[in-house]
Design an enzyme around this catalytic site. Sequence first.
Site, PDB file in Angstrom:
ATOM      1  N   LYS A  13       0.532  -1.314  -0.141  1.00  0.00           N
ATOM      2  CA  LYS A  13      -0.007  -0.079  -0.203  1.00  0.00           C
ATOM      3  C   LYS A  13       0.925   1.235   0.074  1.00  0.00           C
ATOM      4  O   LYS A  13       0.633   2.373  -0.798  1.00  0.00           O
ATOM      5  CB  LYS A  13      -0.803  -0.113   1.352  1.00  0.00           C
ATOM      6  CG  LYS A  13      -1.686  -1.253   1.272  1.00  0.00           C
ATOM      7  CD  LYS A  13      -2.644  -1.049   2.768  1.00  0.00           C
ATOM      8  CE  LYS A  13      -1.914  -1.222   3.926  1.00  0.00           C
ATOM      9  NZ  LYS A  13      -1.127  -2.316   4.439  1.00  0.00           N
ATOM     10  N   ARG A  88      -9.727   0.743   8.948  1.00  0.00           N
ATOM     11  CA  ARG A  88      -8.984  -0.787   9.228  1.00  0.00           C
ATOM     12  C   ARG A  88     -10.064  -1.445  10.139  1.00  0.00           C
ATOM     13  O   ARG A  88      -9.754  -2.764  10.639  1.00  0.00           O
ATOM     14  CB  ARG A  88      -7.724  -0.538  10.187  1.00  0.00           C
ATOM     15  CG  ARG A  88      -6.661  -1.086   9.185  1.00  0.00           C
ATOM     16  CD  ARG A  88      -5.471  -1.039  10.066  1.00  0.00           C
ATOM     17  NE  ARG A  88      -4.611   0.047   9.583  1.00  0.00           N
ATOM     18  CZ  ARG A  88      -3.302  -0.397   9.375  1.00  0.00           C
ATOM     19  NH1 ARG A  88      -2.902  -1.320  10.014  1.00  0.00           N
ATOM     20  NH2 ARG A  88      -2.504   0.436   8.800  1.00  0.00           N
ATOM     21  N   ARG A 127      11.835  -5.655   4.854  1.00  0.00           N
ATOM     22  CA  ARG A 127      11.695  -4.151   4.736  1.00  0.00           C
ATOM     23  C   ARG A 127      12.881  -3.404   5.469  1.00  0.00           C
ATOM     24  O   ARG A 127      13.036  -3.383   6.628  1.00  0.00           O
ATOM     25  CB  ARG A 127      10.415  -3.655   4.901  1.00  0.00           C
ATOM     26  CG  ARG A 127      10.126  -2.142   4.947  1.00  0.00           C
ATOM     27  CD  ARG A 127       8.727  -1.837   4.883  1.00  0.00           C
ATOM     28  NE  ARG A 127       8.070  -2.198   6.209  1.00  0.00           N
ATOM     29  CZ  ARG A 127       6.807  -2.146   6.300  1.00  0.00           C
ATOM     30  NH1 ARG A 127       5.844  -1.619   5.443  1.00  0.00           N
ATOM     31  NH2 ARG A 127       6.162  -2.349   7.542  1.00  0.00           N
ATOM     32  N   ARG A 160      11.694  -1.226  10.766  1.00  0.00           N
ATOM     33  CA  ARG A 160      10.683  -0.995  11.846  1.00  0.00           C
ATOM     34  C   ARG A 160      10.697  -2.026  12.960  1.00  0.00           C
ATOM     35  O   ARG A 160      10.736  -3.056  12.866  1.00  0.00           O
ATOM     36  CB  ARG A 160       9.297  -0.840  11.252  1.00  0.00           C
ATOM     37  CG  ARG A 160       8.967   0.382  10.490  1.00  0.00           C
ATOM     38  CD  ARG A 160       7.745   0.255  10.008  1.00  0.00           C
ATOM     39  NE  ARG A 160       6.646  -0.428  10.110  1.00  0.00           N
ATOM     40  CZ  ARG A 160       5.525  -0.440   9.483  1.00  0.00           C
ATOM     41  NH1 ARG A 160       5.368   0.364   8.378  1.00  0.00           N
ATOM     42  NH2 ARG A 160       4.234  -0.915  10.087  1.00  0.00           N
ATOM     43  N   ARG A 171       0.210  -9.133  13.571  1.00  0.00           N
ATOM     44  CA  ARG A 171      -0.526  -8.211  12.683  1.00  0.00           C
ATOM     45  C   ARG A 171      -1.357  -8.835  11.382  1.00  0.00           C
ATOM     46  O   ARG A 171      -2.443  -8.308  11.326  1.00  0.00           O
ATOM     47  CB  ARG A 171       0.532  -7.359  11.980  1.00  0.00           C
ATOM     48  CG  ARG A 171       1.400  -6.157  12.914  1.00  0.00           C
ATOM     49  CD  ARG A 171       2.414  -5.795  12.542  1.00  0.00           C
ATOM     50  NE  ARG A 171       2.587  -4.884  11.260  1.00  0.00           N
ATOM     51  CZ  ARG A 171       3.496  -4.545  10.389  1.00  0.00           C
ATOM     52  NH1 ARG A 171       4.446  -5.035  10.822  1.00  0.00           N
ATOM     53  NH2 ARG A 171       3.272  -3.791   9.499  1.00  0.00           N
TER      54      ARG A 171
HETATM   55  P1  AP5 Z   1       4.910  -1.591   1.771  1.00  0.00           P
HETATM   56  O1  AP5 Z   1       4.717  -0.663   0.490  1.00  0.00           O
HETATM   57  O2  AP5 Z   1       5.594  -1.045   3.014  1.00  0.00           O
HETATM   58  O3  AP5 Z   1       3.637  -2.230   2.443  1.00  0.00           O
HETATM   59  P2  AP5 Z   1       2.220  -1.719   3.216  1.00  0.00           P
HETATM   60  O4  AP5 Z   1       1.123  -2.463   2.862  1.00  0.00           O
HETATM   61  O5  AP5 Z   1       2.531  -0.169   3.250  1.00  0.00           O
HETATM   62  O6  AP5 Z   1       2.677  -2.131   4.663  1.00  0.00           O
HETATM   63  P3  AP5 Z   1       2.602  -1.711   6.099  1.00  0.00           P
HETATM   64  O7  AP5 Z   1       3.491  -2.675   7.061  1.00  0.00           O
HETATM   65  O8  AP5 Z   1       3.079  -0.401   6.166  1.00  0.00           O
HETATM   66  O9  AP5 Z   1       1.102  -1.636   6.411  1.00  0.00           O
HETATM   67  P4  AP5 Z   1       0.581  -1.736   7.818  1.00  0.00           P
HETATM   68  O10 AP5 Z   1      -0.684  -1.623   7.531  1.00  0.00           O
HETATM   69  O11 AP5 Z   1       0.804  -2.773   8.825  1.00  0.00           O
HETATM   70  O12 AP5 Z   1       1.445  -0.748   8.736  1.00  0.00           O
HETATM   71  P5  AP5 Z   1       0.973   0.641   9.031  1.00  0.00           P
HETATM   72  O13 AP5 Z   1       2.196   1.399   9.165  1.00  0.00           O
HETATM   73  O14 AP5 Z   1      -0.287   1.297   8.181  1.00  0.00           O
HETATM   74  O15 AP5 Z   1       5.742  -3.060   1.351  1.00  0.00           O
HETATM   75  C1  AP5 Z   1       6.004  -3.741   2.296  1.00  0.00           C
HETATM   76  C2  AP5 Z   1       7.744  -4.245   1.666  1.00  0.00           C
HETATM   77  O16 AP5 Z   1       7.532  -5.042   0.514  1.00  0.00           O
HETATM   78  C3  AP5 Z   1       8.790  -3.192   1.274  1.00  0.00           C
HETATM   79  O17 AP5 Z   1       9.883  -3.859   1.677  1.00  0.00           O
HETATM   80  C4  AP5 Z   1       8.463  -3.055  -0.171  1.00  0.00           C
HETATM   81  O18 AP5 Z   1       9.677  -2.595  -0.757  1.00  0.00           O
HETATM   82  C5  AP5 Z   1       8.095  -4.291  -0.393  1.00  0.00           C
HETATM   83  N1  AP5 Z   1       7.305  -4.621  -1.744  1.00  0.00           N
HETATM   84  C6  AP5 Z   1       6.084  -3.743  -1.766  1.00  0.00           C
HETATM   85  N2  AP5 Z   1       5.528  -4.085  -3.045  1.00  0.00           N
HETATM   86  C7  AP5 Z   1       6.185  -5.062  -3.425  1.00  0.00           C
HETATM   87  C8  AP5 Z   1       6.037  -5.923  -4.796  1.00  0.00           C
HETATM   88  N3  AP5 Z   1       5.134  -5.727  -5.445  1.00  0.00           N
HETATM   89  N4  AP5 Z   1       6.860  -7.157  -4.785  1.00  0.00           N
HETATM   90  C9  AP5 Z   1       7.898  -7.182  -4.058  1.00  0.00           C
HETATM   91  N5  AP5 Z   1       8.279  -6.450  -2.816  1.00  0.00           N
HETATM   92  C10 AP5 Z   1       7.389  -5.409  -2.671  1.00  0.00           C
HETATM   93  O19 AP5 Z   1       0.556   0.461  10.722  1.00  0.00           O
HETATM   94  C11 AP5 Z   1       1.472   0.235  11.759  1.00  0.00           C
HETATM   95  C12 AP5 Z   1       0.612   0.051  12.921  1.00  0.00           C
HETATM   96  O20 AP5 Z   1      -0.031   1.373  13.250  1.00  0.00           O
HETATM   97  C13 AP5 Z   1      -0.488  -1.126  12.947  1.00  0.00           C
HETATM   98  O21 AP5 Z   1       0.061  -2.363  13.212  1.00  0.00           O
HETATM   99  C14 AP5 Z   1      -1.430  -0.189  14.099  1.00  0.00           C
HETATM  100  O22 AP5 Z   1      -1.041  -0.608  15.372  1.00  0.00           O
HETATM  101  C15 AP5 Z   1      -1.528   0.999  13.807  1.00  0.00           C
HETATM  102  N6  AP5 Z   1      -2.484   1.682  12.866  1.00  0.00           N
HETATM  103  C16 AP5 Z   1      -2.115   2.304  11.557  1.00  0.00           C
HETATM  104  N7  AP5 Z   1      -3.192   2.469  11.069  1.00  0.00           N
HETATM  105  C17 AP5 Z   1      -4.249   2.175  11.910  1.00  0.00           C
HETATM  106  C18 AP5 Z   1      -5.674   2.280  11.920  1.00  0.00           C
HETATM  107  N8  AP5 Z   1      -6.428   2.753  10.916  1.00  0.00           N
HETATM  108  N9  AP5 Z   1      -6.421   1.921  13.040  1.00  0.00           N
HETATM  109  C19 AP5 Z   1      -5.750   1.272  14.091  1.00  0.00           C
HETATM  110  N10 AP5 Z   1      -4.383   1.269  14.108  1.00  0.00           N
HETATM  111  C20 AP5 Z   1      -3.623   1.678  12.990  1.00  0.00           C
END
Ligand code: AP5
Length: 215
Positions: A13, A88, A127, A160, A171
């Site tokens: 994402k 979410r 990552r 991270r 997660r």
């Molecule tokens: P990346 O693009 O970073 O993936 P992502 O989907 O953005 O993953 P996140 O881990 O950031 O999502 P998340 O939803 O768990 O974390 P968030 O920060 O929102 O890609 C991942 C890796 O794969 C990278 O190394 C990239 O290079 C590689 N890659 C990408 N595409 C690829 C491809 N096509 N092929 C190969 N490799 C690829 O949330 C963190 C925490 O915050 C949560 O756990 C929660 O505690 C809290 N939080 C955030 N939002 C909320 C909410 N709305 N409600 C409640 N708690 C929340």
Amino acid sequence: MRFIFLGPPGAGKGTQAKKLASDCQIPQISTGDILRAAVSNKTEMGLKAKFFMDKGKLVPDEVILGIIKDCLDEERCKDGYILDGFPRTINQAIELSSLLKEINSKIDAIFNFKVKDEIIINRLCGRRVCKDCGALYHVEYLKTAKENICDHCQGELYQRKDDTEEIVKKRLLVYHDLTSPLIEYYKKLSLLKEIEGEGDVREIYKEIKAFLEKN
Ligand code: AP5
């Protein structure tokens, strides 16, 4: 142009949202990034959020909804935005919908990134993130020219805290339990575009752009 990027952790994402935001000149609103900034600044919200994030749990809805409400009120969001990682939970989606009604606005498209759990674990454990500009890399799939140094800004890369196998598995459980029901929720509103998130990063981006050009 108002979009939601939905999908499991590590589905890509953030990677795709950064490209689209830059192309369309709209902000990427990542609740995860906002929370991590609050944690690193040791704000009251950050200290509260850290407790949940470190365990791989969702931060309580009232905290997240406060963040989103403030963001959508900002001038930079007036011509559009990408909500990356929000909503979410079904409750967050319902609250978003009432918030948008109040300000006479609506979401144009929702992209749901599909990636299998075993691929996600590999992606997230490998990552690396630039501590200065937030650029995303992977130790195998997207390496930097110089080890641990960002190609864009020469910042140092870090891993991270929640990208360990143990926390990633937690997660994923949270995702399947609380977030995946949003797929059916948004399907009913006919706004959902399914994206096969296991392909090449550039091909996935082309698919998103092609969809937006047609719709
Ligand atoms: P990346 O693009 O970073 O993936 P992502 O989907 O953005 O993953 P996140 O881990 O950031 O999502 P998340 O939803 O768990 O974390 P968030 O920060 O929102 O890609 C991942 C890796 O794969 C990278 O190394 C990239 O290079 C590689 N890659 C990408 N595409 C690829 C491809 N096509 N092929 C190969 N490799 C690829 O949330 C963190 C925490 O915050 C949560 O756990 C929660 O505690 C809290 N939080 C955030 N939002 C909320 C909410 N709305 N409600 C409640 N708690 C929340």
